[in-house]
Design a protein around this motif. Structure first.
Motif, PDB file in Angstrom:
ATOM      1  N   LYS A 107     -15.305 -31.055 -38.146  1.00  0.00           N
ATOM      2  CA  LYS A 107     -15.446 -31.357 -39.823  1.00  0.00           C
ATOM      3  C   LYS A 107     -15.135 -32.804 -39.639  1.00  0.00           C
ATOM      4  CE  LYS A 107     -14.290 -27.000 -41.985  1.00  0.00           C
ATOM      5  NZ  LYS A 107     -13.017 -26.075 -41.955  1.00  0.00           N
ATOM      6  N   LYS A 108     -14.100 -33.300 -38.890  1.00  0.00           N
ATOM      7  CA  LYS A 108     -13.754 -34.874 -39.610  1.00  0.00           C
ATOM      8  C   LYS A 108     -14.666 -35.757 -39.179  1.00  0.00           C
ATOM      9  CE  LYS A 108      -8.336 -33.862 -39.324  1.00  0.00           C
ATOM     10  NZ  LYS A 108      -7.254 -33.873 -38.370  1.00  0.00           N
ATOM     11  N   GLU A 109     -15.158 -34.975 -38.556  1.00  0.00           N
ATOM     12  CA  GLU A 109     -16.624 -36.314 -37.342  1.00  0.00           C
ATOM     13  C   GLU A 109     -17.819 -36.109 -38.158  1.00  0.00           C
ATOM     14  OE1 GLU A 109     -16.627 -34.511 -33.820  1.00  0.00           O
ATOM     15  OE2 GLU A 109     -14.546 -34.774 -32.987  1.00  0.00           O
ATOM     16  N   ASN A 110     -17.176 -34.910 -39.122  1.00  0.00           N
ATOM     17  CA  ASN A 110     -19.096 -34.868 -39.797  1.00  0.00           C
ATOM     18  C   ASN A 110     -18.673 -34.535 -41.690  1.00  0.00           C
ATOM     19  OD1 ASN A 110     -21.675 -34.247 -37.655  1.00  0.00           O
ATOM     20  ND2 ASN A 110     -19.183 -33.179 -37.294  1.00  0.00           N
ATOM     21  N   ASN A 114     -25.388 -34.225 -41.722  1.00  0.00           N
ATOM     22  CA  ASN A 114     -25.902 -35.055 -41.250  1.00  0.00           C
ATOM     23  C   ASN A 114     -27.236 -33.518 -40.177  1.00  0.00           C
ATOM     24  OD1 ASN A 114     -24.827 -34.818 -37.705  1.00  0.00           O
ATOM     25  ND2 ASN A 114     -23.180 -35.508 -39.739  1.00  0.00           N
ATOM     26  N   GLN A 115     -28.787 -34.191 -39.239  1.00  0.00           N
ATOM     27  CA  GLN A 115     -29.045 -33.660 -38.958  1.00  0.00           C
ATOM     28  C   GLN A 115     -28.513 -32.994 -37.016  1.00  0.00           C
ATOM     29  OE1 GLN A 115     -32.619 -32.744 -39.944  1.00  0.00           O
ATOM     30  NE2 GLN A 115     -32.536 -31.569 -38.276  1.00  0.00           N
ATOM     31  N   GLU A 116     -28.221 -33.658 -36.935  1.00  0.00           N
ATOM     32  CA  GLU A 116     -27.899 -34.137 -35.698  1.00  0.00           C
ATOM     33  C   GLU A 116     -26.756 -32.459 -35.549  1.00  0.00           C
ATOM     34  OE1 GLU A 116     -24.742 -35.888 -31.774  1.00  0.00           O
ATOM     35  OE2 GLU A 116     -25.279 -37.114 -33.556  1.00  0.00           O
ATOM     36  N   LEU A 117     -25.999 -32.110 -37.089  1.00  0.00           N
ATOM     37  CA  LEU A 117     -24.719 -31.655 -37.295  1.00  0.00           C
ATOM     38  C   LEU A 117     -25.367 -29.829 -37.319  1.00  0.00           C
ATOM     39  CD1 LEU A 117     -22.187 -30.179 -37.847  1.00  0.00           C
ATOM     40  CD2 LEU A 117     -22.240 -30.625 -39.878  1.00  0.00           C
ATOM     41  N   ILE A 118     -27.062 -30.111 -37.918  1.00  0.00           N
ATOM     42  CA  ILE A 118     -27.302 -29.525 -38.419  1.00  0.00           C
ATOM     43  C   ILE A 118     -28.344 -28.303 -37.167  1.00  0.00           C
ATOM     44  CG2 ILE A 118     -29.645 -27.993 -39.827  1.00  0.00           C
ATOM     45  CD1 ILE A 118     -28.875 -30.250 -41.650  1.00  0.00           C
ATOM     46  N   ASP A 119     -28.414 -29.334 -35.985  1.00  0.00           N
ATOM     47  CA  ASP A 119     -29.222 -28.871 -34.634  1.00  0.00           C
ATOM     48  C   ASP A 119     -28.169 -28.443 -34.090  1.00  0.00           C
ATOM     49  OD1 ASP A 119     -31.818 -29.719 -36.030  1.00  0.00           O
ATOM     50  OD2 ASP A 119     -31.782 -31.852 -34.701  1.00  0.00           O
ATOM     51  N   MET A 120     -26.977 -28.748 -33.967  1.00  0.00           N
ATOM     52  CA  MET A 120     -25.984 -28.037 -33.430  1.00  0.00           C
ATOM     53  C   MET A 120     -25.771 -26.783 -33.578  1.00  0.00           C
ATOM     54  SD  MET A 120     -22.101 -30.230 -32.474  1.00  0.00           S
ATOM     55  CE  MET A 120     -21.027 -28.960 -31.805  1.00  0.00           C
ATOM     56  N   SER A 192     -29.808 -23.543 -45.756  1.00  0.00           N
ATOM     57  CA  SER A 192     -29.510 -24.347 -46.490  1.00  0.00           C
ATOM     58  C   SER A 192     -29.267 -25.318 -46.423  1.00  0.00           C
ATOM     59  CB  SER A 192     -28.336 -23.669 -47.351  1.00  0.00           C
ATOM     60  OG  SER A 192     -27.975 -23.984 -48.560  1.00  0.00           O
ATOM     61  N   ALA A 193     -28.701 -25.608 -45.377  1.00  0.00           N
ATOM     62  CA  ALA A 193     -28.347 -27.074 -45.041  1.00  0.00           C
ATOM     63  C   ALA A 193     -29.548 -27.948 -45.384  1.00  0.00           C
ATOM     64  CB  ALA A 193     -27.481 -27.129 -43.729  1.00  0.00           C
ATOM     65  N   ARG A 194     -30.743 -27.057 -44.156  1.00  0.00           N
ATOM     66  CA  ARG A 194     -31.521 -28.014 -43.952  1.00  0.00           C
ATOM     67  C   ARG A 194     -32.523 -28.194 -45.552  1.00  0.00           C
ATOM     68  NH1 ARG A 194     -33.322 -23.896 -39.972  1.00  0.00           N
ATOM     69  NH2 ARG A 194     -33.197 -25.089 -37.332  1.00  0.00           N
ATOM     70  N   THR A 205     -19.464 -31.506 -50.003  1.00  0.00           N
ATOM     71  CA  THR A 205     -18.721 -30.544 -49.009  1.00  0.00           C
ATOM     72  C   THR A 205     -19.515 -29.849 -48.771  1.00  0.00           C
ATOM     73  OG1 THR A 205     -19.666 -29.395 -51.512  1.00  0.00           O
ATOM     74  CG2 THR A 205     -17.379 -30.338 -51.786  1.00  0.00           C
ATOM     75  N   ASP A 206     -21.051 -30.368 -48.542  1.00  0.00           N
ATOM     76  CA  ASP A 206     -22.030 -29.681 -47.550  1.00  0.00           C
ATOM     77  C   ASP A 206     -21.777 -29.579 -45.477  1.00  0.00           C
ATOM     78  OD1 ASP A 206     -23.891 -29.194 -49.714  1.00  0.00           O
ATOM     79  OD2 ASP A 206     -24.722 -31.406 -50.237  1.00  0.00           O
ATOM     80  N   ALA A 207     -21.672 -30.147 -45.613  1.00  0.00           N
ATOM     81  CA  ALA A 207     -20.817 -30.327 -44.147  1.00  0.00           C
ATOM     82  C   ALA A 207     -20.244 -29.293 -44.104  1.00  0.00           C
ATOM     83  CB  ALA A 207     -20.667 -31.833 -43.542  1.00  0.00           C
TER      84      ALA A 207
END
Length: 788
Positions: A107-110, A114-120, A192-194, A205-207
């Motif tokens: 959570k702190k890193e993101n 972002n797309q990388e978080l969604i892919d992860m 939803s994130a996509r 708050t989305d991340a």
């Protein structure tokens, strides 16, 4: 001259005093209870593993054990030294703390989506799906479906609604439904994130929302990659400390007395190492090349030592569970390595710590205690080489408690480390064992939203401590009904005693001790004996509670004779004993009272509150009543208005203050103190009932008036016109006399005598109706003139 001593005759007991027997899991029967040391009872109770919210299972175990302890201390008078541990080193704690730490870091890193978080998150979802769901589906069933993940997920979503299919999956993995729910939540969050990323309208708050809703799959992936980086012992201690505080707060809310001595595993690591070394030196444990130390079940079971009368036995509590691989594996935990284990039934005394696990120095390298060893070491340190009672939930019977017994008797070289083992029964929710996977998992916080602490405890008192307890709506209804019976008894007797103490006159009661008082006293004696007999029968609290309820019923019958004929001192004695016994169970609140449950101070309440604050609401009501009486007296109103004032004082002035005035047969009201909410509810229900009755009466009156008017309106038609058109068909009659009675029919033929007689009767009836109608019109006209 020497005086002879008068002969003394030793008394004989008419009713022998019952002896305490307890159900002992070691013998699976009720055994006479005798402490080792005089009146001292040494008691060890297995405490919680603190990694999550305390739940109904904890309440069942610790409130029940508290009830038994209170009986031993406050009823039988034993000096109990109760030791309870807190397990703050455990595989579950390590995994939960590590996961939480890694998720917080993500959570702190993101801070932003972002797309990388969604892919992860998507990759973690797929890995979780394959490892948690696909493993439970038979291979032949999977091979019949498309091999790509989206199609497999659609297949699972379609099949999970089939009860028989789902039951098969749950037999393979009892957490299957929980895993599906986790994947559904994560899948929705990813979609939803996509969408949010596509429209470019993400918020701060989305991340965090995506990570939180996908935390289980993400934590699994992060733990595989990064667990070796989590090395700070404070991370694990912080989680355990937080949930320990939460557990103790919940126990306080449930009024569980704190243990005499509270121990934590982290404070006993050095003592555990010493204990394990002695078990090894006694020949009952061995160390492996991987740094693990194992208890040698084969060496222990059936062995003997100098000075012992019997051979060592393994699995004394549950011999039928010997070799149960599932239970043994569950007892070792998810992080245990088995490479150096000689026998499947050997269990870990010391575990070598891997990267990402807390560790302490030992002769076998950096490691941590096994689960079972902690209780043996802490109980030995506080209570010595033997104890009277060891207690815990029935789910700990095997392997935990059997392993405790084995390693402790291996350490002390004795045959019986514990004399009495007490196991509380399972808790089931609506007939099913409580489980997150079954969606019937209830935390203590959730439970207390619908139950009061007293009701929770009363429900456990109402059931045998070592039987299975079904937690359902019917139990709650039964408990509330019993609580109401006791409540009403306390309110009534407390009011009578208070009034008697204020003015002990013949009008408020009697000093006489007649046959009825003697019978009530005898019933109290019988109840006291039956109560003791129930508790001596292995703490049979439901039977003891029934004794109290029967005594209340008997006393209520006595009270129906009327206040002036009631011996308040006898009633006080009965109510005082009932109060004492219920408070002995832990059902009381606040400071001790002579009669009743007592009242716990509200949160933040100042027990030394200003008298003005306390008294002013009552004084204002009294002053208002006085003013109204004076005004009406000076106006010389009728007596009925003064009676209305007294009713208003009773119903409107005193009810919100929690004061009830109960009119008695002697003309003097009995004053009762009750919760204002209960009085207001009763008042409003009474008003509603009266209003409904009045409405029904008004409706009946209106219906009667309508019916009467309809009857009158039948008289509008003059009898002279009733047989003439248009009131009859044209051509029915051709001639009429002066009164309007037909003389000839439509063909001109003269009416027969029978016809004329029938028509004349109808004419007379209509004449009467018409006369009544005219009288009705006359009254209406007269009333209108008066109003004008």
């Amino acid at each position: 001259m020497a005086l002879n001593q008068a002969k003394w005759f030793a008394p004989s007991q008419a009713t022998p005093k019952p002896v305490l027997k307890v159900y002992n899991s070691l013998t699976r029967q009720k055994d006479d209870f005798f402490p080792i040391y005089d009146n001292l009872v040494k008691w060890y109770n297995c405490g919680p593993t603190v990694y999550d919210s305390s739940h109904m299972g904890h309440a069942r175990n610790y409130v029940t054990q508290d009830i038994l302890r209170r009986i031993m201390e406050d009823y039988f008078g034993y000096d109990v030294h109760l030791v309870m541990n807190i397990t703050d080193i455990d595989d579950k704690i390590i995994i939960r703390a590590r996961h939480q730490y890694l998720i917080d870091g993500l959570k702190k890193e993101n801070p932003l989506l972002n797309q990388e978080l969604i892919d992860m998150s998507q990759g973690a979802w797929e890995k979780y799906f394959k490892s948690k769901i696909l493993k439970s589906i038979p291979i032949e069933e999977l091979e019949a479906q498309p091999s790509h993940t989206p199609a497999q997920w659609q297949y699972v979503q379609a099949r999970v609604s089939d009860p028989s299919w789902l039951e098969g999956m749950l037999q393979r993995d009892e957490k299957f439904s929980m895993h599906v729910a986790t994947l559904e939540t994560s899948y929705s969050a990813i979609e939803s994130a996509r969408m949010t990323m596509n429209v470019g309208s993400s918020s701060e708050t989305d991340a965090a929302i995506l990570i939180e809703n996908s935390k289980d799959p993400l934590a699994m992936v992060l733990d595989e990659k990064l667990k070796h980086t989590v090395s700070d012992p404070a991370i694990f201690r912080a989680l355990a400390s937080y949930w320990e505080d939460s557990f103790m707060a919940d126990m306080a809310r449930l009024r569980v007395k704190p243990p005499t001595t509270l121990t934590r595993v982290t404070d006993y690591v050095e003592e555990i190492v010493v204990f394990v070394e002695k078990v090894i030196s006694n020949g009952f444990a061995y160390s492996g090349e991987d740094g693990n130390v194992w208890f040698d079940k084969t060496a222990f079971d059936g062995s003997t030592r100098e000075g012992m009368n019997h051979m060592h036995e393994y699995a004394k509590l549950a011999p039928w569970s010997k070799g149960n691989k599932a239970l043994l594996a569950e007892g070792e935990g998810a992080l245990t390595s088995y490479s150096s284990k000689k026998s499947p039934e050997d269990f870990a005394l010391w575990k070598s710590s891997k990267p990402g696990e807390p560790s302490w120095p030992s002769p076998w390298g950096q490691g941590r205690p096994g689960w079972h060893i902690e209780c043996s070491v802490m109980a030995t340190d506080i209570l010595g080489e033997q104890m009277d009672i060891h207690s815990g939930g029935i789910d700990l019977l095997f392997p935990h408690h059997d392993n405790e017994l084995a390693q402790s008797e291996a350490y002390h070289n004795n045959n019986q480390w514990v004399n009495y083992f007490l196991h509380t029964g399972h808790l089931h929710i609506a007939g099913l064992k409580m489980s997150k996977s079954l969606k019937n998992f209830i935390t203590i916080d959730e439970m207390l939203q619908n139950w009061t602490p007293r009701q929770v405890r009363l429900s456990f008192v109402s059931q045998l401590w070592n039987n299975r307890l079904d937690w359902n709506e019917s139990l709650q209804a039964e408990v509330k009904a019993r609580e109401t019976v006791i409540d009403n008894f306390f309110v009534q007797t407390r009011a009578l005693v208070s009034e008697w103490d204020a003015a002990p006159t013949p009008q408020n009661g009697t000093w006489k001790h007649t046959k009825d008082e003697r019978n009530l006293t005898a019933e109290l004696y019988r109840s006291q004996h039956a109560f003791r007999a129930a508790l001596c029968d292995s703490f049979n609290t439901p039977q003891a509670l029934q004794v109290i309820l029967d005594l209340i019923s008997y006393t209520n019958v006595y009270l129906k004779r009327g206040r002036s004929s009631t011996n308040i001192d006898v009633v006080r004695h009965v109510a005082g004993w009932i109060t004492k016994m219920l408070r002995m169970f832990g059902l009381g609140e606040g400071p001790p009272t002579e009669i009743g449950w007592g009242t716990a101070p509200a949160s933040g309440e100042d027990v030394g509150a200003d008298k003005e604050v306390v008294l002013m609401p009552y004084l204002r009501v009294l002053s208002t009543f006085r003013d109204d009486v004076r005004r009406r007296a000076m106006a010389k109103v009728s007596h009925s208005e003064f009676l209305e004032l007294t009713d208003r004082l009773r119903d409107d002035g005193l009810v919100p203050l929690g004061v009830a005035l109960d009119d008695q047969e002697d003309g003097k009201a009995l004053v009762k103190l009750m919760p204002p909410s209960a009085l207001i509810k009763a008042r409003e229900e009474k008003k509603a009932a009266l209003a409904a009755k009045a409405a029904q009466k008004a409706a009946s009156k209106a219906a009667a008036e309508k019916q009467a008017l309809a009857k009158l309106e039948r008289g509008k038609l003059s009898p002279e016109e009733m047989f003439k058109p248009p009131n009859v068909l044209e051509g029915t009659y051709s001639e009429w006399d002066a009164k309007g009675l037909p003389t000839r029919d439509g063909e001109g033929e003269e009416m027969s005598k029978a016809q004329s007689k029938k028509l004349a009767k109808l004419w007379e009836e209509q004449a009467k109706r018409h006369e009544a109608w005219l009288e009705h019109l006359k009254k209406q006209e007269s009333g209108a003139q008066e109003e004008a």
